[in-house]
Design a protein around this motif. Structure first.
Motif: not given
Length: 102
Positions: A54-65, A75-84, A92-98
């Motif tokens: 349960r650890r990893g990186v998910v690109l923000s341009a991907c869907d929430e699934l 979130p269904r819509h990231a607080p920032l527009p997708p960018r590289p 452990d079930g927690e997420t942080r935007l990076a």
């Protein structure tokens, strides 16, 4: 550090890689890149063991699934527009935007 690109092309439910993925030896960090469909469909594949950590990186341009593969919600819509490099860090079930640097 063991880096594996395109997990779907590295075969096998058995072998040393499967053992390391299930129970990494002290000091070993495994970084694996995979397409969500590969991880979702490969229950017998060694990458399924990585998913259970349960650890990893998910690109923000991907869907929430895709974050749900790691037991997290984004979130269904990231607080920032997708960018590289914009991504969600999952642990452990927690997420942080990076922002990943290039």
């Amino acid at each position: 550090l063991l880096a594996v690109d395109d997990v779907g092309k590295v075969p096998g439910p058995a072998g040393r890689l499967a053992g390391w993925a299930a129970c990494p030896p002290a000091g070993l960090v495994i970084v694996a890149a995979a397409r969500p469909g590969t991880v979702r469909a490969g229950h017998a594949h060694w990458a399924a063991a990585l998913r259970r950590h349960r650890r990893g990186v998910v690109l923000s341009a991907c869907d929430e699934l895709e974050a749900e593969l790691l037991g997290a919600r984004v979130p269904r819509h990231a607080p920032l527009p997708p960018r590289p490099g914009l991504c969600w860090l999952v642990g452990d079930g927690e997420t942080r935007l990076a922002q990943a640097a290039s």
